[in-house]
Structures are given as structure tokens and as C-alpha cells.
Enzyme design. Sequence first.
Site, PDB file in Angstrom:
ATOM      1  N   THR A  64       0.864  -1.174   0.000  1.00 47.15           N
ATOM      2  CA  THR A  64       0.000   0.000   0.000  1.00 47.15           C
ATOM      3  C   THR A  64       0.903   1.226   0.000  1.00 47.15           C
ATOM      4  O   THR A  64       1.896   1.280   0.747  1.00 47.15           O
ATOM      5  CB  THR A  64      -1.030  -0.011   1.150  1.00 47.15           C
ATOM      6  N   GLU A  65       0.592   2.180  -0.870  1.00 47.68           N
ATOM      7  CA  GLU A  65       1.559   3.231  -1.158  1.00 47.68           C
ATOM      8  C   GLU A  65       1.800   4.171   0.002  1.00 47.68           C
ATOM      9  O   GLU A  65       2.747   4.944  -0.007  1.00 47.68           O
ATOM     10  CB  GLU A  65       1.170   4.005  -2.424  1.00 47.68           C
TER      11      GLU A  65
END
Lengths: 211, 211, 249, 249
Positions: free
Chosen positions: A48-49
Site C-alpha cells: 500500500t503506497e
Amino acid sequence: MSTRITRDELAARIAADIPEGAFVNLGIGAPTLVANYLPEDLEIILHTENGLLGMGSAPVDGQVDPDLINAGKQAVTAVPGAAYFHHADSFAMMRGGHLDVCVLGAFQVAQNGDLANWSTGAPGAIPAVGGAMDLAIGAKDVYVMTDLLAKDDSSKLVAECTYPLTGVGCVSRVYTDHAVFDVTPEGFRVREAFGENTVASLSELTGLELQ
Amino acid sequence: MSTRITRDELAARIAADIPEGAFVNLGIGAPTLVANYLPEDLEIILHTENGLLGMGSAPVDGQVDPDLINAGKQAVTAVPGAAYFHHADSFAMMRGGHLDVCVLGAFQVAQNGDLANWSTGAPGAIPAVGGAMDLAIGAKDVYVMTDLLAKDDSSKLVAECTYPLTGVGCVSRVYTDHAVFDVTPEGFRVREAFGENTVASLSELTGLELQ
Amino acid sequence: MIDKTVVDAASAVADIPDGATVMIGGFGRAGQPVELIDALIAHGARNLTIVNNNAGNGDTGLAALLAKGQVRKIVCSFPRQSDSWVFDDLYRAGRIELELVPQGNLAERIRAAGAGIGAFFSPTGVGTELATGKEERVIDGRRYVLEYPITADFALISALKGDRWGNLVYRETARNFGPVMATAATTTIVQVDEIVPLGSLDPEAVVTPGIFVNRVVAVGERHWLQGGSFVGGVDLEGKPADAAEEEAA
Amino acid sequence: MIDKTVVDAASAVADIPDGATVMIGGFGRAGQPVELIDALIAHGARNLTIVNNNAGNGDTGLAALLAKGQVRKIVCSFPRQSDSWVFDDLYRAGRIELELVPQGNLAERIRAAGAGIGAFFSPTGVGTELATGKEERVIDGRRYVLEYPITADFALISALKGDRWGNLVYRETARNFGPVMATAATTTIVQVDEIVPLGSLDPEAVVTPGIFVNRVVAVGERHWLQGGSFVGGVDLEGKPADAAEEEAA
């Protein structure tokens, strides 16, 4: 409706194409569903960024942790083997081409692989791009998950995008409720048609010459 | 020799100008001596570009740790409050202007602040630059520590460097065995003359117009 | 003795002038330095340019700062969210300027500022309207756009623990923009749950070394932790989960 | 199950072909992946381009690789050291090519390769002969030179511990180039003292996430540690300190 599969069936279909060991980013919205269909006995590592590799499922009741969220700002968990990092490191990871797969939604995908998924360009709309443009250009394979047709029955597969672009020539495959399409130098190729769909019927729906 | 102070006296002189709380990088060679004269009751934080803030003195006998070295590849220690980081982060710290002071040796310093300290340009010499060019442009104040005269009695303070440059207009002050010089827009200004040195005598030694 | 600790949030932000550019850490609510933002609201500096990933959530924190009319311009990647009504209203009324930056360019431009990079060729945004007017170059067969650093006068960030030298560790995805913003601002102000004795943070695990930090203020333990252990019992806003259930009921 | 562990150093490097570009971690001897280099020597690949901060120390590790004539070119910042006689002789004999890069540009160019940056304007080297022929630009009143990424086919690095996903932690200043090199090579091969069970590394303190690592091989504890604790008793080369004293006597 034997020409369409459900959104969950589509998520399962995408999940089936992700091999063990892959590093995967699932975009906000429908692509998040794919996580529900990744086989539990395979190790597939979710990114997840906002700074986590090894993202796990939603927490159980009472265990929501406001410090541990995904890019859609939903509560998540971390699996054993996870690692946290800051935003510049996280996006360096994406932009440097280290993710194997990312799955994104789309307004339109053009036959040259152009993607439009961040703005309809409607006057008065408040623009918001987030990490979409970084994901579009970063992963080794960019998969799009979408209905084939928009609400007005227009095709989301197009000869050329009319919506503002997210990335140029970046999409490798489009998973729709009607069929799976590969983006090739010669345009869209039908990889798999669901139910009663055929290359001819899909060609009619999209108005595109398909292979 | 009442016109020259010793190398250790010079190191002590530089140390006296470093305030508490400063983040300081001491270059390889003579500048390393400055550490011996930093007052023990002041907290001055030493940086070594191979990945450590909070570098301490040399280890005691039998406690050499091959994983814990300074930029000169000598054994060091780490103080409470230290932090390790990788090379890109370490040089980002330097190049981003976060160090307060670095102290470097020099072959030549020009009156516009140009520094030459990495190569004599001699034919057949093997060039090696290390972190010199990054230190030269990175710290808020770049101090040079050097003898005023080279072995052949030529002045290391010059109108224009003849040796290959390390950095352009980067030096703020030069500490020599004869005097301390500030680099100003009008050239070198004598900040402090040791012993019997005067602006006039220093002018004669360097062949430069001094203030 | 170096001591970067500050007695309270109010004194930590007291010198932020009108017109300042202020980076604010956080991704949504995670890592948002709420106490520092509240202090900035009370302090009252106006005409601010804010750099944050978002443009506020709900009615607290950054959203409250916006609601008070203290912000002239916001630089962010994702203003429009389900709970960004404060920003939405201001934007539609033309009362706030928006510079929209793809999230990776935002992070990398902030890093560039802290790292002394003059500009860099980015792969993100090429061929899109967010690259309009930007210099483009093909390098090794790939298209890039030139992006410049984003600096700030102040950064307000949140961390888990800090020491008096300003060394910091974060917690989970609340780390997000804190470490790069700390490097890019002239003055970095940090709220931490706890100030720990010098030497008690593992030097191998310090994420932000003190060189990037100017002020540290302790605001007390986040209330989903107890003695450093996660105890849960909250919703995503950090409010007691049973209260939310009662509200819903 | 993901398992990046490899049985020994020989199999870890077995597919490095002649002509490959190989990054090798380490700053001097600290962090040098000696067992992997020894395996590369035994493997025999030739005509290599090596990227390292230095050009070998003494007669072991990278110096031994050079001595075997396997290296065509070296990209580094500081080849000439008191104990770099192997490189010195090769260079003077014209038998090795040298690309000299300022250390900060070396680190940042390697990072750029891993981060997808096409090129960047660097403040380092401006106006010097190491910027000869490079594009220069003034940005915001300051001079910069344009620097390009450095990529590699393989990276050989050393870490303290790793798990089967390739997550890594390092030790002290032996961390140096390992983390950036891991991001910049097509195939990253790591030697660690110990492979630990998945989940035993603190996710807040992992320095290199497994995404950057392809192979991990355990080589046994460095002999100045015992059960993870520093016990000393060695010199800077890691040899027993008393042996060195005997030699000197």
C-alpha cells in the site's frame, strides 16, 4: 445475464492470474476486492503506497488501528514479514518498477494502453489524483479492472481516450465483466471471453476492431 | 617559530569556534584532530559520511569493531543518541545543507572561496575524490584546516587555484598555522593572526592583498 | 546540553508568521499532527500555504485550519475525499488555491528539497494535463517531466517517540510524509507521544535523525496505546469505538 | 511459500555471466560481501564492470577479484587508498578502466536507478573536471550538473540478518551502500550472518524490504559477534587482534 460476470467473479478471475511471490498493489475501490480471492495458501505480498509491504486483511472488531490504514484510508493489518517505510521510499519502490502487478480502475482504456482513471474533466469537479499516475507508470504489469460499458452504455475500451490521461501506454491487460483483453501493439486482443461473448459481439459493444 | 602554531594548537583553535549543538563533519586527515579538542561538556554531534551521526572517539583496546568505522576507515564508536543510515541518506543530509560545519584539508584555497583538495593533477597519479566534493558544497560553513605554506613554501592561499577544483566558491574560512582568514566578497580577510604575524607579513607570504 | 524539547504545542508554533509555507505530515488522519495544528489555529497565522497529501478530513485537524480561513493555498495530491467538505466548499467558492501534484512527485519533490537536488526527471505524469507546461525529455527511450523541489518554512509532523536531540521513530503507516518533510523545511516541529531519554532509541532503527528536527513537544500517548502496547477500542478517527456504535444506534 | 534463501554462495552467484555489471556493497572493508566475492572469483565470470565505493583493500575480497583479472572497469569514488596496491598496479599498467564518481553522486545515481528517476541536477562536482562534458544548469541561482542513474545486472551486498522474503537489517556503518544497491540491480544477492524466521524482524526497523532482494545466503556469524553480541577481540580486518600483535612482535 450470461454475457456478464459479477464484480466478485471478476475479482476472483484477476486473483487467479497473480502468481505466488508477486508484489501487488490493489488500487482504491473495486480492485481492493481482489484481495478477498487471493488463495490463502499462496504468499502474495500486498503493497500500500502509504508505506507498507505485507498488508493484511481488515482488523477484527475492536482492533481498528488508526495508524494502520491502506491507501483508501481503510483499517488494515500487517502480516508477519511486513515492513514499513516513508512516502518517498514507497513511491520510489513503485516508480522504480519493483511492483509486479498493480490493479486499477478506469474510466477509459485506449487501444495503445493509455489509461484515464483520475478525472472526468467535468467542469466544477474537484480534481484529485493521489498515487494513480505513479501506479500507472510504475508496476511491471498494470491490470485494469472495470465494467466494459459505462453507465450510459458507452464502451470504456476506446480508440483514443477522451478523458484526461493518467498514464501513456501503460496498461498491459483489461479485466472486464464481459471479457479479458490484452493490450498489444496491434490493439486489444481478446484473451478470454466470458459466457456468450465472442470477439464479434465484443467488437460490436466496443466499436473497436479486436483480435 | 613564533609565527606558527602547531597542528594540535590549530585543531584546538578550530574546535573553539564550534558551538554546542552543531552537526559537524571532520574530513579525513588533519581535520580529524579537531575532535580531540571539542570540550567534553558540550554536545557537538559528529557526522561521518559512511552513515553515522553521533560518532564517538576511537574504541579502547580489544574493542575494535570492523562494522563501525569513519570515513577515513578508522575504528570509531557511537555515542548515546547516535543514528545509522545508508549512503544515499547520508549524502542527502550533506548535499541538502543540513550540516553546520565541515572541516577539510586543502592544497589550495582561492580568494573567491574555490577549493582544491582532491587532486594535484600530477600525471600518473591515481585520482580519488571520495566525498570531498559533496562536503565542499554541502555544509553551511566549510572550514579549511591547512598549513599556510606548502612544502615548497608556496602559498596555499591563492588568487586562483591551479590545482583541479573540488568546489566553486564554497570555503567560508581558512584556519592555517599562521592565521585565520575569512573568505569575503572582497577576498581574504585576516580574522586572527597568530604570534608575530601581521596583515602585512601575511600579505607578503601569500602574495595576496589581504584585509 | 542540546535540548530541543518544547514545553507545549502553543510555544512550538508561536513564531510561524502570516504568509508562511507549512508542510503538515499525515496521510488522511494517520500521522496528522493534530495538536500542532490546533495550536496553529489558536495562534492564528493567516495566508498560509499548506503542503499535505490531502486537504483535510471531517471538521478537525487540517480541515479546521482551513475552516478558520487561515490557508491561502494548498499543495496536495488528493483533496477530494468522502469527508473533505470543508475544502470542497472553500474551493468551489474560489476561496482557496489548489496546486495538484501526483503523490509520488509530491513525495520526491519534498525529498529533493531536503537532499539538495536542483530538479529531477520524473516518470510520473508524462503526457497528462498535470505535466502541462513542464519540460519534457526522453532519456534512454523513456519520457520524463522535469520536477522541482518543494521547500517550506516550517514542517509540522507527528511521530511516536523522540529524544532531546530530535531523533524520531514513527508508528506503522503514520510514518508516511513525516521523514521527508522533516528534511525539507527550515524549521521542523514534531509532536510525539513521549520524549524518551537520549540513548534509548535503537540507533539502527531511528528513522529521522535529530539533524532534521528543531523542536519536539510531547502530547501524551495516543489513546489506542497503553504503555506502548496497542489496546484498540477505537474507530479510525481515534474515538472510542463503543461511542461511535452508540451514536449509530 | 516464498523462499529466497539459497544453499551457498557458489549457487547464489552461479548465473553471473561474463560482461555483467555488478554492484558490490561495502565502504572499504565494512559491509563488503566477502563470501559472495570469493564465490564470484571461484565462478570465474570475466570482463565485469564493478560498481563499488572503493577499488579493493589488501589482497582479499574485491582486491582479489581484481587480481584475478576478472574486472574490465570499475566505477567508484575512492580507488586510491593505503592498501589498494592491486588496483594501483592494474591501473598503472592500463589493464583496468576507471570511472571516478564523487561519492554523493555515486550514491544518488544508484538511488535514482532504483527509484525510476531519469536524471537529476546535482550540486556536487559543479565547475570541476569531474563535471566535464556534463550538462549544467542554474536553478534558483545555484549551479547544478545533470547526473544519470547507475544500474546493474547484479548487486552483491552484505547484511546482518535476513528472512526468507528477503527483508534485511544491517549493522552499524556496514549498512552503507547495501540498501541503495539492492534497489538498483536486476538481481540482488545478499549474504547475511543468519536467516531468521519470517516475522522476527521488527517491521518498523527493516531497512531493505524483501521486494528489492532476490537471493539470501547465510554465511555464519561475523566473528566479532557471539550470539548477536559484540565481543571484540579483532582488528579492522576482522582478524584476531592478538594474532596481529604476535605478527607485529
